[in-house]
Design an enzyme around this catalytic site. Structure first.
Site: not given
Ligand code: IVH
Length: 661
Positions: A26, A104, A106, A108, A127, A216, A303, A397, A400, A415, A421
């Site tokens: 963030f 969908e 997202k 992590d 990527r 995805y 986000k 420490c 001790c 330590c 200890c």
């Molecule tokens: S679609 C053209 N779907 O988020 C973009 N990305 O900030 C295609 N990610 O690089 C990505 N969940 O690593 C897509 N359901 C989801 C996702 C997702 C996580 C990640 C992915 C992407 C990044 C983009």
């Protein structure tokens, strides 16, 4: 602007190349946005190579670089409802009112692009910078939910499918707990760990780490489907792991409901998500909307803000573990965060205190993202009292008073006083009796603590003379005759525990359960282990330099040898009983194999290991009884002929891995 460019580049490098970010996503996005705003206002000052113009990281040198057939773009981020509504307006302006969104989660993790040719997985690429990435096929092939070969025949001859590699939280926590037990520094979060794992050089180590992957999106030369939704359903049918929480929405209101639903529900998932992605469903409409230089105009991410609060750092305390590692912990003024009261936060190590430049009484921002343990993100400097005292990691420490030491290349301070200890002694005995080690019934951590305070135990070996102190035991609170009997029986029975458990129980640094087994079966007896040279130790299966040095150091101490000789005299096991059989599964039990030829991703030795560790047997020659001939390239023609004559099924390396699914 220059300062921001510099800082953001460093953070990008930490994130993408080192897989070790030091700020929250963030905060990164905020800084990027700040730079973006400045560049809009002063375009003449904008650096053409500014991070605002780039998709992502750099490329790691050690893997083959592969150009993506379709560039891997990133997504625009939004953090509030208004931004999303603006996005919706832009879409409507361009394609009218008649469209749907796919919502969908997202995930992590780290994105991956998989190429399938003629139903077979041929390449997996990270990527990278969006145009080119690292070829990590061998590592990705170890992920069980990624099919190597597709069963359906109605798949396009060539396609790319994209998704996110991640690690389930429970698996990650277990792993960190194991590391804690070994006195090792813990990994920061599942994402960094997954990213680090995918870029490892040794795919056998990757295979041991339970990664998972959600897919995805699909890229093909021709249009096989009309909508994204339809392609996701088909991907599922082809055997890909598509997340079940994907939803079709008719309008932005519906999307917002989805977002609000997951804002709190996300903590119940078994994996981390950091937001939601929405995509226009129809491919034709996606095409109409097109792309900017960095991201599609038909998709955007929302986000979630990592939940963050401000509170006061009351003090930093230092915990001494059984290996002597001294871990700083922040004690906070209790505050409610993501549904729980937070009183403490991890500070990891001395570097972290330095990085945050913590002072006593600081007002700090504490964040709890997907991770369970909260952490301090930064300090609110505007609230620092003048003259506040800087927090300095101790030189001695806290338990001790012994001067702390730091080994080359390690971040933790230790330590070294392992013989006197108190928390180290108690921790070592607690480790010895623990379930994974000697598993002694009738004894628990608190009892050990009490025994230590009463002077009843000072060393592991003292457990085996406790029966001589039965009268004194009876004087202890909450210690009846029955529980004493129970405990003494448990201790007596532990003398039968096999050597590898005893060895693990001794608590040698870096010797976890698996390593203890390898050492026990490799050296066979404690005497051989105690006198083994560095070369002999590193010659054992899976034993590296660091472990070997630690073993040598352990046995160089007179006190340790004395303890072992006492334990021997009490009848504990110090010889390996049988050859090692640790089965990962019994999927191949009763099946016989011959391996022949050269393989793309594994050596013959590795395949042999895989077969044996799943219960299969390797035979030396081809006979009518043989179940499978695992055939690689350049196999001898006579073997091939014999197998055909005897009707022995020929299987590939991929078929073998299929058998293990
Ligand atoms: S679609 C053209 N779907 O988020 C973009 N990305 O900030 C295609 N990610 O690089 C990505 N969940 O690593 C897509 N359901 C989801 C996702 C997702 C996580 C990640 C992915 C992407 C990044 C983009």
């Amino acid at each position: 602007m220059d300062a921001l460019v510099k800082e953001l580049n460093q953070h990008s490098y930490n994130y993408y190349v080192l897989a070790m970010p030091t700020i929250a996503d963030f905060t990164f996005d905020q800084k990027l946005e700040e730079l973006n705003q400045l560049e809009q206002t002063y375009p003449e000052l904008a650096d053409p190579n500014s991070p605002t113009q780039k998709v992502g990281g750099e490329i790691t040198k050690t893997f083959t670089t592969v150009k993506h057939k379709w560039p891997m773009l990133s997504l625009g981020n939004t953090y509030n409802e208004q931004d999303l509504r603006d996005f919706d307006e832009r879409v409507k302006k361009s394609i009218g009112e008649d469209f749907e969104y796919v919502c969908e989660l997202k995930f992590d993790g780290l994105s991956i692009s998989l190429t399938y040719e003629d139903q077979k997985l041929v390449r997996a690429v990270t990527r990278g910078d969006g145009t080119k990435g690292d070829d990590v096929t061998t590592n990705v092939k170890t992920i069980h939910t990624i099919p190597h070969r597709l069963k359906e025949s109605d798949v396009p001859p060539l396609f790319e499918i994209r998704g996110e590699i991640f690690m389930h939280r429970a698996a990650f926590e277990k792993l960190n707990k194991d590391r804690e037990e070994l006195g090792e520094i813990q990994y920061a979060n599942p994402r960094n760990f997954a990213a680090g794992t995918v870029k490892m050089q040794d795919s056998r180590e990757v295979a041991r780490r339970p990664l998972d992957c959600f897919l995805y999106s699909l890229n093909t030369d021709k249009n096989y489907f009309k909508t994204h939704w339809e392609s996701l359903q088909t991907l599922k049918k082809w055997g890909f792991n598509v997340c079940e929480h994907t939803k079709l929405s008719n309008n932005i209101e519906d999307v917002l409901l989805f977002i609000h639903h997951w804002e709190n529900e996300r903590f119940k998932l078994s994996y981390d998500i950091d937001g939601i992605v929405i995509k226009v469903n129809s491919y034709a409409q996606q095409q109409e909307l097109g792309f900017t230089a960095k991201s599609p105009r038909w998709a955007i991410s929302y986000k979630y803000k990592a939940q963050e609060v401000e509170t006061i750092l009351e003090k930093v305390s230092y915990q001494v573990g059984r290996t002597g590692a001294v871990t700083p912990v922040a004690n906070l003024k209790p505050v409610l965060l993501a549904g729980t009261t937070v009183k403490r936060a991890t500070l990891h190590n001395a570097n972290e205190i330095e990085r945050l430049n913590l002072h006593e009484g600081d007002s700090v921002f504490v964040e709890k993202g997907g991770e369970i343990i909260p952490k301090i993100i930064n300090v609110n400097l505007s609230k620092r009292e003048p003259g506040a005292v800087k927090i300095i990691y101790p030189l001695v420490c806290p338990e001790c008073g012994t001067a702390l030491v730091r080994k080359d290349g390690e971040v933790a301070y230790y330590c070294p006083n392992d013989e006197a200890c108190p928390p180290q002694i108690v921790g070592k005995i607690q480790h010895f009796i623990s379930r994974k080690a000697m598993n002694i019934d009738g004894l628990g951590d608190e009892t050990i603590e009490t025994f230590y305070q009463r002077g009843l135990v000072r060393h592991i070996s003292d457990l085996y003379t406790l029966h001589e102190k039965a009268d004194e035991l009876k004087t202890l609170d909450r210690f009846g005759e029955r529980s004493i009997e129970n405990m003494l029986r448990g201790i007596e029975l532990s003398k039968q525990m096999p050597f590898e458990k005893v060895l693990f129980g001794l608590g040698i640094r870096y010797v976890g359960e698996t390593v203890a087994r390898k050492l026990a079966f490799g050296a066979k007896t404690i005497d051989k282990l105690a006198t083994a040279t560095l070369e002999e130790l590193t010659g054992l299966d899976e034993i590296g330099q660091r472990i070997a040095e630690s073993v040598i150091e352990y046995f160089s101490k007179e006190e340790h040898l004395h303890q072992i000789s006492l334990l021997k005299s009490y009848g504990l096991q110090f010889e390996a009983q049988e050859s090692e059989i640790t089965l990962q599964s019994d999927k191949l039990t009763g099946k016989t194999f011959v391996i022949s030829g050269v393989f793309e991703n594994y050596s013959r030795e590795e395949l042999k290991d895989i077969i044996e560790s799943n219960g299969g047997k390797i035979l030396s020659g081809i006979s009518a009884k043989l179940n499978y001939l695992v055939a690689g390239d350049n196999m001898g023609p006579s073997k091939l002929e014999k197998a055909k004559k005897l009707n022995v099924p020929l299987i590939s390396q991929d078929d073998l891995l299929e058998l293990l699914k």
